[in-house]
Design a protein around this motif. Structure first.
Motif, PDB file in Angstrom:
ATOM      1  N   ARG A   1      -8.932  15.760  -4.983  1.00 28.60           N
ATOM      2  CA  ARG A   1      -8.295  14.465  -4.721  1.00 28.60           C
ATOM      3  C   ARG A   1      -8.190  14.253  -3.217  1.00 28.60           C
ATOM      4  NH1 ARG A   1      -3.773  11.318  -7.169  1.00 28.60           N
ATOM      5  NH2 ARG A   1      -2.831  10.156  -5.447  1.00 28.60           N
ATOM      6  N   VAL A   2      -8.505  13.041  -2.757  1.00 29.98           N
ATOM      7  CA  VAL A   2      -8.358  12.701  -1.347  1.00 29.98           C
ATOM      8  C   VAL A   2      -7.553  11.414  -1.232  1.00 29.98           C
ATOM      9  CG1 VAL A   2     -10.641  11.602  -1.334  1.00 29.98           C
ATOM     10  CG2 VAL A   2      -9.548  12.171   0.820  1.00 29.98           C
ATOM     11  N   ASP A   3      -6.463  11.467  -0.470  1.00 32.24           N
ATOM     12  CA  ASP A   3      -5.652  10.287  -0.176  1.00 32.24           C
ATOM     13  C   ASP A   3      -5.972   9.839   1.243  1.00 32.24           C
ATOM     14  OD1 ASP A   3      -3.137   9.830  -2.306  1.00 32.24           O
ATOM     15  OD2 ASP A   3      -4.008  11.840  -2.355  1.00 32.24           O
ATOM     16  N   PHE A   4      -6.138   8.542   1.430  1.00 34.31           N
ATOM     17  CA  PHE A   4      -6.638   8.047   2.707  1.00 34.31           C
ATOM     18  C   PHE A   4      -6.198   6.607   2.935  1.00 34.31           C
ATOM     19  CE2 PHE A   4      -9.613   6.931  -0.579  1.00 34.31           C
ATOM     20  CZ  PHE A   4     -10.016   5.638  -0.271  1.00 34.31           C
TER      21      PHE A   4
ATOM     22  N   ASP B   1     -11.309   6.142  -8.896  1.00 34.52           N
ATOM     23  CA  ASP B   1     -10.172   5.742  -8.071  1.00 34.52           C
ATOM     24  C   ASP B   1      -8.885   6.326  -8.647  1.00 34.52           C
ATOM     25  OD1 ASP B   1     -11.691   4.155  -6.294  1.00 34.52           O
ATOM     26  OD2 ASP B   1     -11.640   2.472  -7.703  1.00 34.52           O
ATOM     27  N   ALA B   2      -7.875   6.439  -7.796  1.00 38.12           N
ATOM     28  CA  ALA B   2      -6.576   6.941  -8.230  1.00 38.12           C
ATOM     29  C   ALA B   2      -5.480   6.187  -7.499  1.00 38.12           C
ATOM     30  CB  ALA B   2      -6.450   8.442  -7.960  1.00 38.12           C
ATOM     31  N   GLU B   3      -4.293   6.247  -8.038  1.00 42.01           N
ATOM     32  CA  GLU B   3      -3.128   5.647  -7.390  1.00 42.01           C
ATOM     33  C   GLU B   3      -2.767   6.448  -6.139  1.00 42.01           C
ATOM     34  OE1 GLU B   3       0.098   2.744  -7.361  1.00 42.01           O
ATOM     35  OE2 GLU B   3      -1.767   2.908  -8.514  1.00 42.01           O
ATOM     36  N   TYR B   4      -2.543   5.758  -5.049  1.00 40.76           N
ATOM     37  CA  TYR B   4      -2.129   6.433  -3.828  1.00 40.76           C
ATOM     38  C   TYR B   4      -0.846   7.215  -4.082  1.00 40.76           C
ATOM     39  CZ  TYR B   4      -0.203   6.939   0.884  1.00 40.76           C
ATOM     40  OH  TYR B   4       0.353   7.427   2.036  1.00 40.76           O
ATOM     41  N   ARG B   5      -0.810   8.443  -3.602  1.00 39.20           N
ATOM     42  CA  ARG B   5       0.288   9.343  -3.919  1.00 39.20           C
ATOM     43  C   ARG B   5       1.638   8.799  -3.470  1.00 39.20           C
ATOM     44  NH1 ARG B   5      -1.086  14.333  -2.992  1.00 39.20           N
ATOM     45  NH2 ARG B   5       1.030  15.152  -2.985  1.00 39.20           N
ATOM     46  N   GLY B   6       1.652   7.972  -2.430  1.00 37.19           N
ATOM     47  CA  GLY B   6       2.910   7.390  -1.984  1.00 37.19           C
ATOM     48  C   GLY B   6       3.495   6.402  -2.969  1.00 37.19           C
ATOM     49  N   ASN B   7       2.677   5.926  -3.899  1.00 38.19           N
ATOM     50  CA  ASN B   7       3.142   4.981  -4.922  1.00 38.19           C
ATOM     51  C   ASN B   7       3.396   5.644  -6.271  1.00 38.19           C
ATOM     52  OD1 ASN B   7       2.797   2.941  -3.026  1.00 38.19           O
ATOM     53  ND2 ASN B   7       0.722   2.464  -3.712  1.00 38.19           N
ATOM     54  N   VAL B   8       3.144   6.944  -6.365  1.00 41.46           N
ATOM     55  CA  VAL B   8       3.290   7.652  -7.633  1.00 41.46           C
ATOM     56  C   VAL B   8       4.744   8.058  -7.842  1.00 41.46           C
ATOM     57  CG1 VAL B   8       2.680   9.734  -8.925  1.00 41.46           C
ATOM     58  CG2 VAL B   8       0.923   8.499  -7.648  1.00 41.46           C
TER      59      VAL B   8
ATOM     60  N   GLY C   1       0.777  -1.225   0.000  1.00 43.87           N
ATOM     61  CA  GLY C   1       0.000   0.000   0.000  1.00 43.87           C
ATOM     62  C   GLY C   1       0.800   1.260   0.000  1.00 43.87           C
ATOM     63  N   GLY C   2       2.123   1.192   0.068  1.00 38.76           N
ATOM     64  CA  GLY C   2       2.922   2.401   0.105  1.00 38.76           C
ATOM     65  C   GLY C   2       3.122   2.863   1.528  1.00 38.76           C
ATOM     66  N   CYS C   3       3.635   4.057   1.698  1.00 40.03           N
ATOM     67  CA  CYS C   3       3.922   4.602   3.011  1.00 40.03           C
ATOM     68  C   CYS C   3       2.901   5.657   3.362  1.00 40.03           C
ATOM     69  CB  CYS C   3       5.318   5.227   3.045  1.00 40.03           C
ATOM     70  SG  CYS C   3       6.626   4.004   2.799  1.00 40.03           S
ATOM     71  N   LEU C   4       2.365   5.559   4.561  1.00 40.63           N
ATOM     72  CA  LEU C   4       1.387   6.531   5.019  1.00 40.63           C
ATOM     73  C   LEU C   4       2.109   7.583   5.827  1.00 40.63           C
ATOM     74  CD1 LEU C   4      -1.428   4.123   6.209  1.00 40.63           C
ATOM     75  CD2 LEU C   4      -1.097   5.152   3.976  1.00 40.63           C
TER      76      LEU C   4
ATOM     77  N   PRO D   1      -3.836  -0.439   7.851  1.00 38.82           N
ATOM     78  CA  PRO D   1      -4.297   0.402   6.744  1.00 38.82           C
ATOM     79  C   PRO D   1      -3.309   0.453   5.585  1.00 38.82           C
ATOM     80  CG  PRO D   1      -3.513   1.760   8.557  1.00 38.82           C
ATOM     81  CD  PRO D   1      -3.519   0.349   9.057  1.00 38.82           C
ATOM     82  N   ALA D   2      -3.837   0.468   4.371  1.00 42.39           N
ATOM     83  CA  ALA D   2      -3.037   0.630   3.159  1.00 42.39           C
ATOM     84  C   ALA D   2      -3.504   1.873   2.423  1.00 42.39           C
ATOM     85  CB  ALA D   2      -3.162  -0.601   2.259  1.00 42.39           C
ATOM     86  N   GLY D   3      -2.575   2.597   1.829  1.00 45.65           N
ATOM     87  CA  GLY D   3      -2.904   3.850   1.170  1.00 45.65           C
ATOM     88  C   GLY D   3      -3.767   3.669  -0.069  1.00 45.65           C
ATOM     89  N   GLU D   4      -4.776   4.531  -0.195  1.00 44.45           N
ATOM     90  CA  GLU D   4      -5.664   4.560  -1.358  1.00 44.45           C
ATOM     91  C   GLU D   4      -5.924   6.017  -1.717  1.00 44.45           C
ATOM     92  OE1 GLU D   4      -9.051   1.703  -1.192  1.00 44.45           O
ATOM     93  OE2 GLU D   4      -8.429   1.448   0.899  1.00 44.45           O
ATOM     94  N   ALA D   5      -6.573   6.232  -2.849  1.00 50.25           N
ATOM     95  CA  ALA D   5      -6.917   7.599  -3.254  1.00 50.25           C
ATOM     96  C   ALA D   5      -8.152   7.586  -4.139  1.00 50.25           C
ATOM     97  CB  ALA D   5      -5.755   8.268  -3.994  1.00 50.25           C
ATOM     98  N   ALA D   6      -8.881   8.691  -4.109  1.00 54.17           N
ATOM     99  CA  ALA D   6     -10.041   8.889  -4.973  1.00 54.17           C
ATOM    100  C   ALA D   6     -10.044  10.337  -5.440  1.00 54.17           C
ATOM    101  CB  ALA D   6     -11.335   8.562  -4.237  1.00 54.17           C
ATOM    102  N   VAL D   7     -10.638  10.562  -6.599  1.00 58.35           N
ATOM    103  CA  VAL D   7     -10.725  11.914  -7.150  1.00 58.35           C
ATOM    104  C   VAL D   7     -12.187  12.207  -7.486  1.00 58.35           C
ATOM    105  CG1 VAL D   7      -9.826  13.550  -8.847  1.00 58.35           C
ATOM    106  CG2 VAL D   7      -8.447  11.567  -8.181  1.00 58.35           C
ATOM    107  N   TYR D   8     -12.636  13.394  -7.095  1.00 59.07           N
ATOM    108  CA  TYR D   8     -14.024  13.803  -7.309  1.00 59.07           C
ATOM    109  C   TYR D   8     -14.078  15.013  -8.237  1.00 59.07           C
ATOM    110  CZ  TYR D   8     -15.854  10.925  -3.460  1.00 59.07           C
ATOM    111  OH  TYR D   8     -16.234   9.873  -2.659  1.00 59.07           O
TER     112      TYR D   8
END
Length: 227
Positions: A161-164, A199-206, A19-22, A181-188
């Motif tokens: 965009r919300v990363d959570f 859905d979007a790629e979690y910013r920690g994985n970009v 999930g990347g790093c939170l 918890p694993a990092g996720e993201a969504a865009v509205y």
């Protein structure tokens, strides 16, 4: 030590294999403060009498999709349903978290109000996704918003965009399953007519520009609601 004390003792950064790093959300801001370039095409009108080209306003969100296509996850799960679980020689009682309502749209879709609205909307969206899967066996649900960022992709439509990350616990058989918890993201995309989501790629994985890696919900998303 319970989970919250454990998280507090190690700080707000949790690194996970998938999930990347939170992090703590530092460095987030409005897109206007970012130096990232944006190669997205712009929509333009014909030249005016003075040969000046103006940017065309995008279609309202509801018109772009059509309200008949609107869909969002819903749930009707009662809070407080008790589940007894044997833990060693003791019996622990867990209670279901239950459903909650989506937030109402803000009076104006600019500034902090729209960003707060999107963050709260995504929390309920995720809650309903988990309730659909676990029903009243969902006994803990903790969505942690890491950051909210607005982009000017389609002004006056707000792109947010919300990363959570989501921590949850659910009763499974004679035990309770908990996850890290694993990092996720969504865009509205949201305006006074409705909102769409993707859905979007979690910013920690970009790798590279988060802005360029952020999809446009008007092109890639689905309509959730018409106002």
């Amino acid at each position: 030590m319970d989970r919250r004390e454990l998280l507090a003792s190690v700080g707000l950064s949790v690194c996970l294999p998938l999930g990347g790093c939170l992090g703590d959300g530092s460095g987030f801001g409005s897109a206007d403060e970012s130096s990232d370039s944006d190669d997205r095409p712009t929509e333009t009108t014909d030249a005016t009498d003075d040969d000046e080209t103006e940017t065309a306003a995008p279609n309202p969100v509801a018109e772009r999709f059509g309200c008949s296509s609107a869909y969002r996850p819903e749930s009707d799960v009662e809070a407080g349903v008790e589940h007894e679980v044997e833990v060693g020689d003791e019996t622990e009682v867990y209670e279901s978290v239950g459903s909650t309502d989506y937030p109402t749209p803000p009076a104006a879709f600019d500034g902090d109000a729209v960003e707060t609205f999107v963050a709260e909307y995504e929390k309920v969206y995720q809650r309903n996704v988990y309730l659909d899967k676990h029903e009243d066996r969902l006994v803990e649900f903790d969505p942690m918003v890491e950051g909210v960022e607005r982009f000017d992709f389609r002004d006056p439509v707000a792109t947010v965009r919300v990363d959570f990350a989501v921590h949850f616990a659910a009763v499974s058989g004679d035990s309770v399953v908990m996850t890290e918890p694993a990092g996720e993201a969504a865009v509205y995309a949201v305006d006074e007519t409705g909102l769409a989501r993707t859905d979007a790629e979690y910013r920690g994985n970009v790798e590279g520009s988060v802005r360029e890696a952020t999809p446009d919900p008007l092109e890639d998303g689905d309509l959730l609601e018409c106002f």
